[in-house]
Design a protein around this motif. Structure first.
Motif, PDB file in Angstrom:
ATOM      1  N   ASN A  30    -132.842  15.196 -80.994  1.00 59.03           N
ATOM      2  CA  ASN A  30    -132.422  13.933 -80.365  1.00 59.03           C
ATOM      3  C   ASN A  30    -132.862  13.883 -78.909  1.00 59.03           C
ATOM      4  N   ASP A  44    -132.061  20.553 -80.811  1.00 57.95           N
ATOM      5  CA  ASP A  44    -133.236  20.910 -80.026  1.00 57.95           C
ATOM      6  C   ASP A  44    -132.885  21.896 -78.909  1.00 57.95           C
ATOM      7  N   GLY A  45    -131.718  21.740 -78.301  1.00 59.53           N
ATOM      8  CA  GLY A  45    -131.326  22.673 -77.241  1.00 59.53           C
ATOM      9  C   GLY A  45    -131.056  24.044 -77.821  1.00 59.53           C
ATOM     10  N   HIS A  76    -132.738  19.186 -85.683  1.00 58.48           N
ATOM     11  CA  HIS A  76    -132.265  17.829 -85.369  1.00 58.48           C
ATOM     12  C   HIS A  76    -132.642  17.520 -83.927  1.00 58.48           C
ATOM     13  N   VAL A 122    -132.002  15.466 -76.360  1.00 60.48           N
ATOM     14  CA  VAL A 122    -130.933  15.508 -75.363  1.00 60.48           C
ATOM     15  C   VAL A 122    -129.882  16.516 -75.815  1.00 60.48           C
ATOM     16  N   TYR A 123    -129.037  16.971 -74.875  1.00 54.53           N
ATOM     17  CA  TYR A 123    -127.876  17.773 -75.243  1.00 54.53           C
ATOM     18  C   TYR A 123    -126.748  16.818 -75.554  1.00 54.53           C
ATOM     19  N   GLY A 124    -126.386  16.723 -76.816  1.00 57.35           N
ATOM     20  CA  GLY A 124    -125.326  15.811 -77.202  1.00 57.35           C
ATOM     21  C   GLY A 124    -123.948  16.369 -76.886  1.00 57.35           C
TER      22      GLY A 124
END
Ligand SMILES: Cc1ncc(C[n+]2csc(CCOP(=O)(O)OP(=O)(O)O)c2C)c(N)n1
Ligand SMILES: [Mg+2]
Lengths: 283, 575
Positions: free
Chosen positions: A118, A90-91, A116, A120-122
């Motif tokens: 989520n 997403d980022g 994908h 958040v920044y994984g």
């Protein structure tokens, strides 16, 4: 299930990560569609999701953070015989690559874009992403997210994207059906794939997604853009399934260079007679 | 003896100065006159003041000169704008109001009622075409040729417009005849013609680069409009379907470079065209080309910076940017054409070299060259080769295999049985992420070794002058070529030599040192404030460059200016 897309390699994701299911959904869908790794190119950006092509047996292009849609569009335009699947987070897709996301939709290349999501920044360890919920607290967003979430499906529909769907990795079988439809769709296909991050997002968990989503039923007319937009605008209760579809011509069709010659660019040669004629027109 | 006239047309944007320029230059060439034209213009669509300088001669002319023999002002801003270049014997042909625009300027004036004449034909916009008719008469350019070019130029606009324009030519021609009777000085403008050149090509830098790209097999061009390189994208767009080229005006320069590289991965021969500002946005993409080892040709048309700078003016300010752009180390090749021929051949060659070495190849040019043109006999299309350097992959194909030559054979997806994996991370031979220190070092060395190969294959600088007698050496690069060459012809001294670089990086130091060592005085000529190329030469050869002639006003050097500057430095250096 074993597939010809399986690759023996160490997988970098955290145990329980939604990306594992996403990988299985992809490999099985490609296999069930009888595609061969030779003719598939997985294109990605950077992030945990962006590592996807390293864990699947196919051609791949793991490019820059935010820029994968540009690469995917060009790969397809240069060789329309390839199945191009663009995968990233997403980022990567909506923040660093926001402009390319908007404009790739306008071109309508015949590619599948699996986002994908989520929320958040994984990879960079837990900062908010453009899709994080309002109030979501992180080490950086210390008093909670204050920016309005980026609604990718709604934006895609407003730009008349030719296929927009949402799926949840917690439901492998239904997600496979949706992904297969997306791959078979002729044109740009977006899947907002809800994909929990077990390390950095304790708000949007598997359970949270189950509780805050529902499947569209046959009463939903995914050919009706206004109805689709109405469904997509709802971020409280997330619609799963195909939200919108149309039959716009693709970029590869619009550029006309394949009209009379279906060969991909790498098989072509310069027409020297025409060059000579062009040069001589300057006399 | 040598006969040559310098002609300048000046007026507001939108007045049709470029139309007259291109029609006159073509008609003059088709009548057997050597031509050179360059233009300077403001970053505006309407208004302001622009000018075009044309040299019409009985021998080849290929550089900008300041001198004006004949000026046609089409607005009251023309004379104030060109004041520094106007001399007592400059003939200015124009409307009374324009001639009187600046009473402090002295010149030889000839009044012509352009507006009146044009209004009689039907519209005052015909003033420029009347001027063209006058020029055709004065230079004794065949009128039928001019009338034919007019018909070609305006065929889309219908018969009425063609007729009125042709009428304007006739009226201008008659006026020219009349003016010559009352002003015998105009007789000097008849120049000896050479029938051998009437079939020559006339190309500007933009067209030469565009043709070079097509001749190099380019089939994917992406760009975002930015002066002075927009014309190349336009040229390719207009020829796209004919040659099967995908031309994409993309959303921004970041997408431009990333598309070009994606296309290249899939086997396209990719080109991007931009200027310094747009290129700055491509930096990360260039380093992606470096690590992915993907072929790409990048044309950068320089204009003065920083930032927006002066959009339509010229400079050589971005060599350092192009040399260093992109994170991390990776090899690259930088060409900078000196001539229109170079612009064609180097661009063509760039497409082969980038495939061979899998490194980015730059064509670093500038507004002056892309907007200049002259006649040349022909381009050699016979010897052109298109090298693909692509392999059909086998089952266990590894994209980044350690090969003896350091160049891993390049496969592309969908061609052969193998899989092709390109990666922006440090990767292993297969293209999979790795953080292994030994592998990492080997991969860096592999790319470093390519630089050595490129260095060995580099195009050597051209020496002009007397190899045995020179003691003073002028060094320069890119579009200054003919400016310096002509200046040195005028200075006419055997002890001054000229070394011109069209490959500016990497340099073959051993070969260059021989030239530099023989000189007592080395003078660099560049259009930037610090001598960026001189610094590169010093770094690569460890030989100090004694002095620099630098200009950074945004306007090109002129031949006259270089004569003066070079003599000044030679006298000072010989002290
Ligand atoms: C130009 C650039 N800026 C920043 C980064 C660092 N970076 C890598 S991944 C990432 C964000 C990842 O978030 P997302 O795209 O949502 O992927 P996820 O890890 O959540 O799957 C960032 C900021 C980078 N690699 N490149
Ligand atoms: Mg994410």
């Amino acid at each position: 299930m074993n597939t010809i897309f399986d690759k023996e390699t160490e997988i970098h994701w955290c145990p329980g990560c939604g990306n594992f299911s996403a990988l299985r959904i992809m490999k099985e869908s490609l296999t069930e569609l009888n595609l061969s790794p030779k003719n598939v190119v997985i294109v990605s950006g950077i992030g945990q999701a962006g590592k996807f092509p390293h864990f699947i047996r196919s051609n791949s292009y793991n490019g820059l953070h935010g820029r994968y849609l540009s690469a995917a569009l060009a790969i397809k335009a240069s060789n329309p015989n390839l199945h191009v699947i663009a995968v990233s987070g997403d980022g990567c897709t909506l923040s660093e690559g926001g402009n390319h996301f908007l404009h790739t939709i306008r071109y309508n290349p015949n590619i599948t874009n699996v986002l994908h999501n989520n929320q958040v920044y994984g990879l960079t360890k837990g900062q908010a992403s453009p899709t994080s919920n309002l109030g979501f607290k992180t080490k950086v967003q210390t008093f909670g997210v204050i920016n309005e979430p980026f609604n990718a499906p709604a934006i895609a529909i407003s730009l008349n994207a030719s296929f927009v769907a949402r799926a949840f990795v917690g439901d492998i079988n239904k997600s496979k059906e949706i992904l297969k439809q997306a791959i078979q769709h002729k044109g740009y296909a977006l899947i907002d794939l809800l994909c929990p991050c077990v390390s950095f997002n304790n708000l949007n968990t598997y359970r949270w997604y189950e509780e805050n989503s529902y499947y569209l039923n046959s009463s939903h007319n995914y050919r009706d853009r206004e109805q689709a937009l109405h469904v997509a605008l709802n971020l409280e209760n997330l619609a799963l399934g195909v939200i919108y579809q149309n039959d716009r011509p693709t970029y590869e069709e619009n550029i006309q260079i394949y009209d009379n010659d279906t060969r991909p660019l790498f098989e072509r040669d310069l027409d020297r007679k025409k060059l000579e004629k062009l040069v001589n027109s300057f006399r | 003896m040598k006969s040559e006239k310098n002609l300048v047309l000046a007026g507001a944007a939108g007045m049709g100065i470029q139309t007259v320029e291109s029609l006159f230059v073509n008609a003059a060439k088709q009548s057997g006159l050597f031509v050179f034209a360059s233009r300077e213009y403001m970053s505006r669509v309407r208004g302001g003041i622009n000018s075009t300088a044309m040299r019409i001669s009985s021998r080849p002319v290929r550089a900008f000169k300041e001198r004006i023999d004949l000026l046609i002002p089409l607005s009251d801003l023309a004379i104030p704008h060109l004041k520094q270049r106007i001399r007592k014997n400059t003939i200015i042909l124009g409307e009374k109001a324009f001639l009187n625009a600046d009473p402090t300027v002295k010149f030889t004036s000839i009044e012509v009622p352009f507006t009146d004449m044009a209004t009689k034909i039907g519209n005052k916009i015909y003033a420029n075409i009347i001027a063209l008719g006058i020029l055709a008469y004065i230079f004794k350019v065949n009128k039928t040729i001019v009338l034919g070019l007019i018909a070609e130029q305006f065929w889309k606009k219908g018969d009425k417009i063609i007729e009125e324009n042709q009428n304007a030519i006739e009226k201008g021609y008659e006026m020219g005849k009349k003016l010559e009777l009352t002003n015998p000085i105009l007789k000097n403008f008849e120049i000896t013609k050479n029938p051998q050149i009437i079939n020559d090509l006339i190309l500007d830098g933009t067209q030469a680069i565009g043709l070079g790209a097509i001749a190099g097999g380019c089939n994917y061009e992406t760009f975002y409009p930015m002066a002075p390189s927009t014309g190349i994208g336009t040229f390719l767009a207009q020829n796209a379907l004919k040659f099967g080229i995908i031309v994409d005006q993309s959303e921004d320069e970041i997408s431009v470079i990333n598309k070009a590289l994606g296309a290249s991965f899939a086997g396209a021969r990719s080109l991007v065209t931009t200027s310094g500002g747009g290129f700055s946005l491509m930096s990360e993409g260039i380093s992606l080309a470096g690590i992915m080892e993907l072929p790409i040709v990048i044309v950068v048309g320089m204009r003065p910076g920083p930032a927006t700078g002066m959009p339509t003016r010229t400079s050589q300010e971005d060599l350092e940017l192009i040399l260093h752009a992109g994170a991390g180390f990776f090899p690259r090749i930088i060409f900078s054409p000196g001539t229109i021929e170079d612009a064609f051949y180097l661009t063509q060659q760039a497409f082969n070299l980038t495939q061979e070495f899998q490194v980015p190849v730059f064509i670093l040019t500038d507004q002056y060259l892309v907007d200049s043109y002259y006649n040349l006999p022909s381009l050699d299309l016979e010897k052109l080769k298109i090298e693909k350097h692509i392999v059909k992959t086998v089952d266990n194909y590894n994209r980044y295999v350690f090969a003896v030559s350091s160049i891993s054979p390049r496969g592309i997806p969908g061609y052969g049985n193998g899989l092709v994996n390109a990666d922006s991370h440090t990767h292993d031979e297969q293209g999979t992420i790795t953080e292994d220190p030994v592998l990492r070092s080997r991969m860096v060395k592999k790319r470093l070794h390519k630089l050595e190969l490129i260095q060995k294959a580099s195009i050597l600088p051209e020496f002009i002058g007397n190899r045995n007698k020179y003691k003073i050496l002028v060094v320069s690069w890119g579009s200054n070529y003919y400016l310096i060459k002509e200046a040195l012809e005028i200075i006419n001294r055997e002890d001054i030599g000229f070394l011109h670089f069209k490959q500016v990086y990497p340099l073959h130091a051993m070969q260059i040192i021989q030239y530099l060592n023989k000189a007592n005085l080395i003078i660099a000529v560049e259009q930037n404030p610090t001598g960026q190329f001189a610094e590169l030469l010093e770094k690569e050869t460890h030989i100090p460059i004694d002095c620099r002639i630098l200009k950074f006003s945004g306007y090109t050097f002129s031949v006259e200016e270089l004569v003066e500057e070079i003599i000044h430095h030679v006298d000072k250096g010989a002290r």
